[in-house]
Design an enzyme around this catalytic site. Structure first.
Site, PDB file in Angstrom:
ATOM      1  N   CYS A  10       0.805  -1.217   0.000  1.00 49.48           N
ATOM      2  CA  CYS A  10       0.000   0.000   0.000  1.00 49.48           C
ATOM      3  C   CYS A  10       0.841   1.272   0.000  1.00 49.48           C
ATOM      4  O   CYS A  10       0.308   2.369  -0.200  1.00 49.48           O
ATOM      5  CB  CYS A  10      -0.935  -0.003   1.199  1.00 49.48           C
ATOM      6  SG  CYS A  10      -1.994  -1.472   1.272  1.00 49.48           S
ATOM      7  N   ASN A  67     -10.338  -0.811  -0.296  1.00 53.06           N
ATOM      8  CA  ASN A  67      -8.886  -0.728  -0.161  1.00 53.06           C
ATOM      9  C   ASN A  67      -8.253  -1.321  -1.419  1.00 53.06           C
ATOM     10  O   ASN A  67      -8.320  -2.524  -1.637  1.00 53.06           O
ATOM     11  CB  ASN A  67      -8.458  -1.502   1.087  1.00 53.06           C
ATOM     12  CG  ASN A  67      -6.956  -1.496   1.306  1.00 53.06           C
ATOM     13  OD1 ASN A  67      -6.173  -1.234   0.410  1.00 53.06           O
ATOM     14  ND2 ASN A  67      -6.546  -1.826   2.532  1.00 53.06           N
ATOM     15  N   HIS A  78      -3.457   6.655   2.325  1.00 55.30           N
ATOM     16  CA  HIS A  78      -3.864   5.369   1.782  1.00 55.30           C
ATOM     17  C   HIS A  78      -5.261   5.047   2.284  1.00 55.30           C
ATOM     18  O   HIS A  78      -5.564   5.217   3.473  1.00 55.30           O
ATOM     19  CB  HIS A  78      -2.870   4.289   2.213  1.00 55.30           C
ATOM     20  CG  HIS A  78      -3.385   2.897   2.072  1.00 55.30           C
ATOM     21  ND1 HIS A  78      -3.938   2.428   0.899  1.00 55.30           N
ATOM     22  CD2 HIS A  78      -3.446   1.860   2.957  1.00 55.30           C
ATOM     23  CE1 HIS A  78      -4.316   1.175   1.065  1.00 55.30           C
ATOM     24  NE2 HIS A  78      -4.027   0.811   2.304  1.00 55.30           N
TER      25      HIS A  78
END
Length: 333
Positions: free
Chosen positions: A122, A289, A258
């Protein structure tokens, strides 16, 4: 005395254009609940996620990247032939070699640029952005295409109550080019390998090949440990990035973390004491996500909807498996 001629790079680098691609299939929480014992209310309260996008068979890592890259290149006002390097951050391209970056470079008509993949989970977009900045200042490329792309639906255990609702698919891309003024700040990045077991693939590829377990490898994580680390430690990293850029929280226009989950985002905003006038990316609600793709996708949506504008000062921070992180302050294209 060295006989090597010094590189003729740019004084600084900046993000010139941004593009994103979200798969056409929208997956609401109701679909997730078909395979886990939970509720829409629980998923929303724990993650803030209402929907996510899952890719079809045709929406491959390469195909999504090509779509996002085309938009970023057009937004930057350059041609594909001017791209000197292509950097792709992904954990869901299943071929060990060749790098998917080479296929993408060919499909967008970029000629013969340097092309390679990176694996930083990420935080991958921040890693790629930092590498691109270095290339431009050093002089090895004038324009660099940075892509974050994931098909995490391929690595999601649909029966795992802790993660089945989290992950989505998509691609985000930016073009980084020369600048006469600072527009990408110093990067604060690093890793904490002692926590590498908190987010991981359930079965290594060599073990899968040897044992052929019943279930395909998937991503798992220790949710509470990741939450605590993200909220407390990453707020410190974000502050370090602000300090390195000489920026105070009140000087920010936009915060693009993020898109892990809404609770982490809201907790970081509170810990950093960001003023109410700072626009905060909350793309996770409808995108889920998407790991390396989440920051450029969120950036693209903020600009497209007018919630952020060209020239705004933004703090971006990515963090995830490894555990790794990268934060920097940028000027939006």
């Amino acid at each position: 005395m060295s006989k090597i001629k010094p590189s003729q790079g740019a004084a600084y680098a900046r993000i010139m254009g941004v593009g994103g691609y979200r798969p056409t299939r929208v997956v609401p929480n109701e679909v997730i609940l078909e395979t886990i014992d939970s509720s829409d209310e629980w998923i929303r309260s724990r993650s803030g996620i209402a929907t996510r996008h899952w890719a079809s068979e045709d929406e491959t890592v390469a195909a999504m990247s090509v779509e996002a890259s085309g938009k970023a290149i057009a937004d930057a006002g350059i041609t594909p032939e001017q791209i000197g390097a292509v950097i792709v951050s992904t954990v869901s391209h299943f071929k060990q070699t060749p790098a998917i970056a080479t296929e993408i470079a060919h499909k967008i008509g970029a000629g013969k640029p340097a092309a390679f993949d990176i694996s930083a989970g990420c935080a991958g977009f921040g890693y790629g952005l930092t590498l691109a900045k270095g290339m431009i200042v050093e002089g090895s490329a004038e324009y660099v295409l940075v892509i974050g792309v994931e098909r995490l639906s391929d690595l999601t255990d649909k029966e795992d109550r802790a993660t089945a609702f989290l992950f989505g698919d998509g691609a985000g891309a930016v073009v980084v080019g020369p600048s006469k003024v600072p527009a990408i700040g110093p990067t604060v990045w690093g890793s904490e390998g002692d926590k590498s077991e908190t987010i991981k693939q359930t079965v290594a590829w060599d073990e899968f090949h040897a044992e052929r377990p019943e279930k395909f490898p998937a991503i798992t994580q220790e949710g509470q440990a990741v939450f605590r680390w993200a909220v407390f430690e990453m707020a410190k990293v974000a502050q370090q990035a602000l300090d390195a850029a000489g920026i105070a929280p009140g000087d920010l226009d936009v915060f693009i973390p993020h898109q892990a989950n809404m609770r982490i985002i809201d907790s970081m905003v509170k810990t950093l004491k960001l003023p109410e006038n700072v626009t905060v990316a909350r793309d996770v609600e409808t995108t889920g996500n998407t790991s390396a793709a989440s920051i450029p996708l969120a950036m693209e949506r903020l600009l497209a909807t007018g919630q952020a504008k060209s020239g705004d000062t933004a703090l971006v921070i990515g963090f995830g498996a490894g555990l790794v992180y990268a934060a920097t302050v940028v000027t939006l294209p």
